[in-house]
Design an enzyme around this catalytic site. Sequence first.
Site, PDB file in Angstrom:
ATOM      1  N   ARG A 158     -25.722   6.180  11.629  1.00  0.00           N
ATOM      2  CA  ARG A 158     -25.322   5.863  10.246  1.00  0.00           C
ATOM      3  C   ARG A 158     -23.918   5.308  10.245  1.00  0.00           C
ATOM      4  NH1 ARG A 158     -29.891   7.230   9.625  1.00  0.00           N
ATOM      5  NH2 ARG A 158     -30.830   8.553   8.016  1.00  0.00           N
ATOM      6  N   GLY A 160       0.840  -1.207   0.000  1.00  0.00           N
ATOM      7  CA  GLY A 160       0.000   0.000   0.000  1.00  0.00           C
ATOM      8  C   GLY A 160       0.870   1.250   0.000  1.00  0.00           C
ATOM      9  N   ARG A 165       1.274  -5.152  -5.166  1.00  0.00           N
ATOM     10  CA  ARG A 165       1.489  -6.303  -4.278  1.00  0.00           C
ATOM     11  C   ARG A 165       1.828  -7.455  -5.221  1.00  0.00           C
ATOM     12  NH1 ARG A 165      -0.537  -4.301   0.664  1.00  0.00           N
ATOM     13  NH2 ARG A 165      -2.264  -2.851   0.409  1.00  0.00           N
ATOM     14  N   ILE A 211       0.509   3.461   6.229  1.00  0.00           N
ATOM     15  CA  ILE A 211      -0.311   4.317   7.088  1.00  0.00           C
ATOM     16  C   ILE A 211      -0.712   3.603   8.378  1.00  0.00           C
ATOM     17  CG2 ILE A 211      -1.244   5.688   5.191  1.00  0.00           C
ATOM     18  CD1 ILE A 211      -3.928   4.065   5.617  1.00  0.00           C
ATOM     19  N   ASP A 212      -0.612   2.256   8.389  1.00  0.00           N
ATOM     20  CA  ASP A 212      -1.178   1.483   9.506  1.00  0.00           C
ATOM     21  C   ASP A 212      -0.371   1.552  10.805  1.00  0.00           C
ATOM     22  OD1 ASP A 212      -3.129   0.655   7.727  1.00  0.00           O
ATOM     23  OD2 ASP A 212      -2.056  -1.177   7.185  1.00  0.00           O
ATOM     24  N   GLY A 241      -6.674   0.099   8.684  1.00  0.00           N
ATOM     25  CA  GLY A 241      -5.668  -0.316   9.667  1.00  0.00           C
ATOM     26  C   GLY A 241      -5.189  -1.736   9.458  1.00  0.00           C
TER      27      GLY A 241
HETATM   28  O1  F6P Z   1      -1.625  -1.150   4.401  1.00  0.00           O
HETATM   29  C1  F6P Z   1      -2.337  -0.001   4.187  1.00  0.00           C
HETATM   30  C2  F6P Z   1      -3.783  -0.308   3.892  1.00  0.00           C
HETATM   31  O2  F6P Z   1      -4.370   0.908   3.503  1.00  0.00           O
HETATM   32  C3  F6P Z   1      -4.565  -0.957   5.011  1.00  0.00           C
HETATM   33  O3  F6P Z   1      -4.985  -0.053   5.995  1.00  0.00           O
HETATM   34  C4  F6P Z   1      -5.688  -1.603   4.263  1.00  0.00           C
HETATM   35  O4  F6P Z   1      -6.193  -2.709   4.960  1.00  0.00           O
HETATM   36  C5  F6P Z   1      -5.037  -2.025   2.984  1.00  0.00           C
HETATM   37  O5  F6P Z   1      -3.892  -1.214   2.821  1.00  0.00           O
HETATM   38  C6  F6P Z   1      -5.901  -1.885   1.768  1.00  0.00           C
HETATM   39  O6  F6P Z   1      -5.234  -2.493   0.725  1.00  0.00           O
HETATM   40  P1  F6P Z   1      -5.559  -2.228  -0.808  1.00  0.00           P
HETATM   41  O7  F6P Z   1      -5.143  -0.830  -1.128  1.00  0.00           O
HETATM   42  O8  F6P Z   1      -4.750  -3.240  -1.522  1.00  0.00           O
HETATM   43  O9  F6P Z   1      -7.035  -2.398  -0.957  1.00  0.00           O
END
Ligand code: F6P
Length: 370
Positions: free
Chosen positions: A264, A14, A87, A141-142, A185
Amino acid sequence: MAKFRKIGILSSGGDAPGMNAAIRAVARRALSQGIEVVGILGGYAGLIGAADEANPEHIKRHMLRPLDSSSVSNIVTRGGTILYSSRCPEFKTQEGMEKAIKVCHDHQIDAIVALGGDGTFRGATDLTNHGIPSIGIPCTIDNDITATDQTIGFDTALNNACSMIDKLRDTAESHARCLVTEVMGNGCGYLSLYLGIATGSIALAIPEIPFDKEYAIQKIDQARKAGKRGMIAIISEGMPKVNGMEYGEALAKEISARTIVDSRFNKLGHIIRGGDPTLRDRLTATQMGVEAVNLLLEGKSNMVMAILENRVTAVDINFALVLDKMYKNKLKDGDLEGFTDYQLAQMRARCEYRNAKFKRLYDLSYDICI
Ligand code: F6P
């Protein structure tokens, strides 16, 4: 001092705001030492793709972009990654690794700096083991890399999400609603924990700490009866689904059904991953980028950059990966073999420190966010 003809830089997994600042720092530090720099486009997939016989020459060349000082001008302020990301499951295969090594040899890439998370570091350690010294820079970001207190991108995502949740509060207040808001996250509650405290969320559900749903619903009900109109509940991505429904969506329905508060569900999603990096992310990324090149020049590799006790430092990648597994309860038989008693004690201490920090902040939010 180790001699390198060319250093490759790639970003993988990511994207994270601040990656560009790290790319700039690695490139300029290496160039200042007379080392050529090449940007590998599209992460490990790009590295493999540059070897792929099926790819025409111009596409292969396009995957390897020579970087000079001006190619990284004006990127310190920009989110995303100019090197693009992906990835890449193929990189984990023997065939994928052979292709990657061939590209490095064919293009005189003597070392690699890899930006990303734990998957990226596994790739970096494989490259090192195959003779291409590599260093990882934690960008996600996590903030879910246990070996460092801070990852690049975390601060920007926090600030992005904080201002969005503040906006949600305006509309929550106008309509006297509880807006249940999911924050990314990937199973780590760090973003949500900090945001819960900083935005004054009335309830906070993160994977690391058992969530007392009954207490939360009672609190929301009582707050309304005491006159509170707008409320925010923050739910971390990675909470278990409820009857096939997102946790936050199920919670919003339950709040509406069981209290007088209309509720909501919102999901902030990828939007918090974009935008200009904050000063803190730019600074950390720059320091880590420079230090990564310095380590390579000192003949060191297979390390991941980290912030510990507010200082930029580096940790052995294998140590960082196993520590991560220990923290996330994912250790397999044999994972701890080869580490000294001192290293194992360091890992346990690090896990305890992180768990205690989560608990301390969560408890604090319980008392303060009402
Ligand atoms: O690792 C960062 C992240 O934004 C996570 O918070 C999230 O679960 C994941 O990547 C989302 O992955 P993708 O962008 O492949 O949907």
